[in-house]
Design a protein around this motif. Structure first.
Motif, PDB file in Angstrom:
ATOM      1  N   ARG A 267     108.113  53.179 -10.803  1.00  0.00           N
ATOM      2  CA  ARG A 267     107.059  52.212 -11.123  1.00  0.00           C
ATOM      3  C   ARG A 267     106.091  52.891 -12.087  1.00  0.00           C
ATOM      4  N   THR A 268     105.932  52.318 -13.262  1.00  0.00           N
ATOM      5  CA  THR A 268     105.070  52.912 -14.287  1.00  0.00           C
ATOM      6  C   THR A 268     103.860  52.030 -14.529  1.00  0.00           C
ATOM      7  N   PRO A 269     102.664  52.503 -14.243  1.00  0.00           N
ATOM      8  CA  PRO A 269     101.462  51.692 -14.486  1.00  0.00           C
ATOM      9  C   PRO A 269     101.328  51.346 -15.972  1.00  0.00           C
ATOM     10  N   VAL A 270     100.927  50.119 -16.253  1.00  0.00           N
ATOM     11  CA  VAL A 270     100.677  49.697 -17.633  1.00  0.00           C
ATOM     12  C   VAL A 270      99.214  49.989 -17.936  1.00  0.00           C
ATOM     13  N   ARG A 271      98.961  50.998 -18.765  1.00  0.00           N
ATOM     14  CA  ARG A 271      97.589  51.390 -19.051  1.00  0.00           C
ATOM     15  C   ARG A 271      97.523  52.033 -20.434  1.00  0.00           C
ATOM     16  N   LYS A 275      98.819  49.152 -22.410  1.00  0.00           N
ATOM     17  CA  LYS A 275      98.093  48.026 -21.835  1.00  0.00           C
ATOM     18  C   LYS A 275      97.418  47.203 -22.924  1.00  0.00           C
ATOM     19  N   ALA A 276      96.800  47.892 -23.910  1.00  0.00           N
ATOM     20  CA  ALA A 276      96.127  47.193 -24.996  1.00  0.00           C
ATOM     21  C   ALA A 276      97.120  46.438 -25.866  1.00  0.00           C
ATOM     22  N   VAL A 277      98.265  47.075 -26.168  1.00  0.00           N
ATOM     23  CA  VAL A 277      99.296  46.414 -26.981  1.00  0.00           C
ATOM     24  C   VAL A 277      99.832  45.185 -26.263  1.00  0.00           C
TER      25      VAL A 277
END
Length: 495
Positions: A267-271, A275-277
């Motif tokens: 599980r890879t956090p979107v940050r 996250k901005a893209v």
């Protein structure tokens, strides 16, 4: 005895609200000086080192590497080194000891009115401020730095000066209000907002970055936020099913995906940049009615021109710099593609045109896709464009590009040919209205003067916002750039 001071994470540029803590450069118990780098943080736009505004002993580090911290929240606590017999010790107020949160700064261009009694923490900071500080973060510029603007400290009796006199009783700002002053509104650097207005917007989920101000100079007023709060909001139909689905994995065995039945590998956090893209691309697709046109182009003439320049021993710009020249010339002829659409709170829209081109160059980095922009690109020669493109690409890959360099583009040029592909229907870099993609240059059969020949061919793809122009304008621009590539000497007299 000196009181512990708490340094809040500052706004690191253009209204960013959070940053990921990459690493600490100091530890509890270390003695630090003013402007000493204390931590490295990664925002959605760049990686920066944060300097300390205080000197003293590190009392506490508020966060662990990998943790995401909110702007305006504590970053580090510092206990000043006490000096016996100083005036500050003699005049220390008889108040309970405890952490002191430094008052936030206003965005106003001139000092606020002097209150009857200055806040003790603000007075203490002035003494430190006189020493000057070379490193400048947004909201932390100092008079001793290199040509930076003076700071205006917000006092408790004047933090709401940006809001005009209201018929309601005045509210006493809290520490939360002072914290909110550190947060700026994205895209509206001149719209200084009172902390009360900001808190009202935050509590009701109002996006100040998209809210037009009715006050003088675009200032966002309390009435603007109240109007947005009471505006009808249509909830998407899929909201409830999504909420229902989020509860399903709880019933599945640990480490197994409920929908597919497969083991979950990671599980890879979107940050950060990803996250901005993701947010920008989703917004682009949901708001912009885009269309795409493309054309194959014979680039043999352009390649032969570069080879001729190399043979002459002169410095030769890269192919992307030549194409950038053609793009800026094309935007001058077809300015509709160098615009932005702004939507008011009442739903009305305006097409905003620009006197100049900030040409974004899409760059793939280890942190993700970023788009630094060449400012006033229409004024640069091919050699100057080449130098600036190389510089921007380099700082972007190092994670050192500034928020201004990453967020000021008006049109994007994307060279996806470096990945070995011929074409792509790219997503427009919101809030721009068009993006031009260039594919790889390869040998292809081509008819020249009625005879079949092998030529160097590339594909140009233009994705555009159909709200600002129709297909005729988009095709005209694309054909202009294609013709310039096939006959480059017509536009390159000022190399």
């Amino acid at each position: 005895m000196s009181e512990t001071r708490v340094f809040l994470l500052p706004d690191l540029g253009e209204g960013l609200t959070e940053a990921e803590l990459v690493s600490w450069h100091v530890a509890v118990g270390d003695e630090i000086s003013v402007d000493q780098p204390i931590a490295e943080v990664e925002t959605a736009k760049s990686t920066v080192e944060v300097p300390s505004p205080y000197a003293g002993i590190v009392a506490e580090l508020h966060g662990q590497p990998g943790e995401t911290l909110d702007v305006g929240k504590p970053l580090i606590s510092v206990t000043p080194v006490s000096v016996a017999g100083t005036a500050a010790d003699d005049a220390a107020p008889a108040e309970p000891a405890g952490p002191v949160v430094e008052p936030a700064e206003t965005e106003l261009g001139e000092p606020a009115a002097e209150p009857a009694k200055a806040h003790p923490e603000a007075e203490a900071y002035r003494e430190e401020e006189k020493a000057g500080s070379g490193n400048v973060l947004i909201g932390y510029g100092t008079p001793g730095g290199h040509g930076v603007a003076r700071r205006t400290r917000a006092r408790r009796s004047s933090v709401a000066l940006a809001e005009p006199v209201d018929t309601k009783p005045a509210e006493t700002p809290t520490e939360d209000d002072l914290t909110l002053l550190r947060t700026r509104v994205p895209g509206r650097l001149g719209a200084v907002i009172s902390p009360l207005v900001r808190r009202m917007a935050r509590e009701h989920g109002v996006d100040l970055g998209e809210l037009p101000g009715s006050g003088e100079g675009g200032l966002i007023m309390r009435r603007d936020v109240e109007k947005a709060i009471h505006a009808p909001v249509v909830e998407p139909a899929e909201t409830k099913p999504v909420e229902t689905k989020t509860a399903e994995p709880a019933a599945a065995p640990e480490g197994v995906d409920a929908r597919t039945g497969l083991p979950i590998a990671a599980r890879t956090p979107v940050r950060g940049v990803r996250k901005a893209v993701a947010a920008n691309m989703a917004r682009s697709r949901s708001e912009i009615p885009e269309a795409t046109v493309w054309v194959d182009v014979d680039a043999t003439g352009l390649l032969e021109l570069r080879e001729g320049l190399k043979a002459g021993g002169s410095s030769v710009p890269g192919l992307l710099a030549f194409i950038a020249r053609f793009v800026t010339a094309g935007l001058k002829k077809y300015p509709e593609l160098n615009t932005r659409i702004e939507t008011a709170s009442d739903g009305s829209q305006e097409i905003v045109s620009f006197d100049g081109v900030n040409l974004g160059i899409a760059a793939q980095t280890d942190r993700g896709l970023v788009v630094p922009s060449v400012r006033a690109a229409e004024k640069l020669t091919s050699r100057e464009l080449d130098a600036e493109i190389r510089r921007l690409t380099d700082v972007a890959r190092q994670g050192k590009a500034t928020p201004t360099e990453l967020g000021s583009g008006t049109f994007t040029l994307n060279n996806y040919g470096v990945f070995g592909v011929d074409g792509s229907a790219a997503i427009i870099n919101h809030p721009e209205v068009a993006i031009l993609g260039v594919g790889r240059i390869i040998d292809k059969p081509w008819v020249v003067n009625g005879e079949l020949a092998v030529r160097k061919v590339t594909e140009l793809t233009l994705t555009f916002d159909h709200r600002v122009c129709d297909g005729g304008t988009a095709a005209g621009f694309l054909r202009f750039v294609a013709d310039a590539i096939e006959n480059p000497t017509t536009l390159l007299a000022d190399l």
